[in-house]
Motif scaffolding. Structure first.
Motif, PDB file in Angstrom:
ATOM      1  N   GLU A  17       0.954  -1.257  -0.111  1.00  0.00           N
ATOM      2  CA  GLU A  17      -0.010   0.085  -0.186  1.00  0.00           C
ATOM      3  C   GLU A  17       0.800   1.397  -0.406  1.00  0.00           C
TER       4      GLU A  17
ATOM      5  N   SER B  14       1.020   6.523   0.909  1.00  0.00           N
ATOM      6  CA  SER B  14       0.081   5.596   0.583  1.00  0.00           C
ATOM      7  C   SER B  14      -0.572   6.034  -0.686  1.00  0.00           C
ATOM      8  N   ARG B  15       0.214   5.094  -1.496  1.00  0.00           N
ATOM      9  CA  ARG B  15      -0.647   4.533  -2.879  1.00  0.00           C
ATOM     10  C   ARG B  15      -1.772   5.465  -3.481  1.00  0.00           C
ATOM     11  N   LYS B  16      -2.627   5.202  -2.435  1.00  0.00           N
ATOM     12  CA  LYS B  16      -4.302   5.445  -2.777  1.00  0.00           C
ATOM     13  C   LYS B  16      -4.576   6.881  -2.136  1.00  0.00           C
TER      14      LYS B  16
END
Length: 394
Positions: A348, A356-358
Motif C-alpha cells: 500500500e 500511501s499509493r491510494k
C-alpha cells in the motif's frame, strides 16, 4: 473551517519515527505539528534498552527485518544509516557505547535521546501538543483531524502511532484503524520479541527454575539464535527466546541446544572410558546450572553413574541435550511484547517516500508498518529511517 488550526503537515505520534519525520519536515520549511495522547514525547524510547536506549545497531541491514515484502525496508535503511543517527547524537555530545553484536546504547540514559529530539524539533520550528486525544480523521481537499484540544487541518498527514505492544505506554490500534478507514490493507498483527508460556505439563516440571539462565542456541522454523535463555515463573524468556518468538506460530515446537559448541558426547565417552562413577546430573552440573541439570535429568532420563550407560544411551542423551524440544502453549501477548509483527501492508506504500499509493498526502512510519526488526536496536533504527524518509516528502 472556522477555528481550525492549519499546518502544512500533521504527525500523529511523538515517538521516534514521528519526531524524526517532524524534524526533517521542519528543516524543509514546512510548518509541522505533532499530536500525541501521552504527557511526554518518546515514551517507548525512555524504556528502550532498560532505560539506556539501544538506539541502533552497527550491523543493520534488510536481513534483520521481517515483512511480507522483505525488500521494502531497503530504500529507507540505505538513506538513513546507523552512521547518521550516531552523527546526530554526537552533534549533541551524547556519549554512547557498543555492546554485544553491534548494539549501541547511551552511556548515561535514554533521556539524552529525548533531549536531542526536543532540541532538534525546536530548531526546526516543530510544534507539539501533548495529552491530545484523537477523535476522528477525514480528508476532503485536505486532511482534518478532530481532537479533544481542537480541530487541525493539513496538506499532509503522517501516522506514526506505533503498534499494539506495551499497552501500558499507551499503545493502541488507532494507526491501523486510520489505515482501514482510508481503504488500506493491514496484515495479521501478532506480538513479537515476547516471552513464551509453558504448557501446564512443562510448567509443573520447570516452573521452579524461575531466574535460571542458560547460554543456548534456540531454533524454530529453521531460524536459529544464540544467546541467553531465561526461565520465568510462566515459561521462557531471554534474548534468544525473544528473537525466535517472532518466527514462532501457534503449535510450533522450539528446539534448544543446551550445550552449543560443547561436544558432550565426547565428554561422556571419556568419562565412561575412565570408568567414572559420577552421576549424570552431577556431570551435567559442570556445564549447566545445577538446578536445571537435576530437573532436566528427572524429566528426560534416568540419572545414574556415567559408567553404567552404554554407548547407545549416551549418544541418545547427547542428542537430547543438543535438541531439547519444548512446545509453548502461547506467548505472553502484547502486554510484554517489545514490538508488533505485521502492520500496514507494504504494497500500500511507496518504499521511497512512505506515502500511501491510494491516498495522496497520507504517510505511515515506524512500527505501524509491516516491518519488524530483530532484537538489538533494529526496530528503533527502522523508526529513525522511515521517519527520516517521510520527512523528506511529507
Amino acid at each position: 473551517m472556522k477555528n481550525m488550526i492549519e499546518k502544512d503537515i500533521l504527525i500523529i505520534g511523538a515517538g521516534a519515527s514521528g519526531m524524526m519525520c517532524a524534524i526533517e519536515s521542519g528543516k524543509r520549511g514546512r510548518s509541522a505539528l505533532v499530536l500525541d495522547h501521552a504527557a511526554n514525547i518518546g515514551r517507548k524510547i525512555r524504556i528502550s534498552g532498560g532505560g539506556s536506549c539501544n538506539f541502533t545497531n552497527t550491523n543493520t541491514s534488510h536481513t534483520n527485518y521481517l515483512s511480507d515484502n522483505p525488500h521494502f525496508c531497503k530504500s529507507a535503511l540505505s538513506r538513513f544509516t546507523p552512521r547518521d543517527i550516531i552523527a546526530l547524537l554526537e552533534k549533541h555530545d551524547v556519549k554512547y557505547e557498543e555492546r554485544e553484536q553491534g548494539q549501541l546504547f547511551c552511556t548515561k540514559s535514554s533521556e539524552e535521546i529525548i533531549r536531542v529530539l526536543e532540541s532538534e524539533s525546536n530548531n526546526a520550528g516543530v510544534n507539539i501538543i501533548l495529552n491530545c486525544r484523537i477523535l476522528g480523521v477525514k480528508k476532503d481537499d485536505s486532511f482534518m483531524v478532530s481532537t479533544d484540544q481542537g480541530i487541525f487541518g493539513s496538506e499532509s498527514l503522517v501516522i506514526a502511532t506505533g503498534g499494539l505492544s506495551y499497552p501500558r505506554t499507551g499503545a493502541s490500534g488507532i494507526g491501523y484503524m486510520i489505515a482501514k478507514k482510508f481503504g488500506l490493507k493491514v496484515t495479521e498483527l501478532k506480538p513479537a520479541l515476547v516471552p513464551f508460556i509453558f504448557s501446564p505439563e512443562d510448567l509443573a516440571i520447570f516452573g521452579e527454575l524461575s531466574g535460571v539462565s542458560i547460554d543456548a542456541a534456540v531454533k524454530c522454523n529453521n531460524i536459529k539464535f544464540r544467546g541467553s535463555m531465561l526461565f520465568t515463573h510462566r515459561g521462557l524468556s531471554g534474548p534468544a527466546i525473544l528473537q525466535v518468538s517472532s518466527y514462532w506460530k501457534e503449535g510450533d515446537t522450539i528446539v534448544i541446544d543446551l550445550l552449543p559448541e560443547t561436544d558432550i558426547y565426547g565428554i561422556f565417552i571419556a568419562k565412561q572410558q575412565s570408568k567414572s562413577k559420577i552421576d549424570m546430573h552431577n556431570l551435567l552440573s559442570q556445564y549447566l546450572p545445577s538446578r536445571f541439570a537435576k530437573t532436566w535429568c528427572v524429566s528426560n532420563i534416568q540419572s545414574k553413574p556415567v559408567n553404567q550407560y552404554n554407548e547407545k544411551e549416551l549418544r541418545k542423551i547427547s542428542h537430547q541435550l543438543h535438541n531439547w524440544e519444548i512446545k509453548p502453549i502461547s506467548t505472553e501477548g502484547f502486554e510484554t511484547a517489545e514490538v508488533t509483527l505485521g502492520g500496514i501492508d507494504t504494497n500500500e506504500l511507496s518504499s521511497k517516500t512512505m506515502e500511501s499509493r491510494k491516498v495522496k498526502g497520507l504517510y505511515f512510519t515506524g512500527e505501524v508498518i509491516d516491518v519488524t526488526g530483530q532484537l538489538g536496536g533494529y526496530n528503533l533504527h527502522w523508526a529513525w529511517a522511515s521517519g527520516f524518509v517521510a520527512g523528506q516528502y511529507a
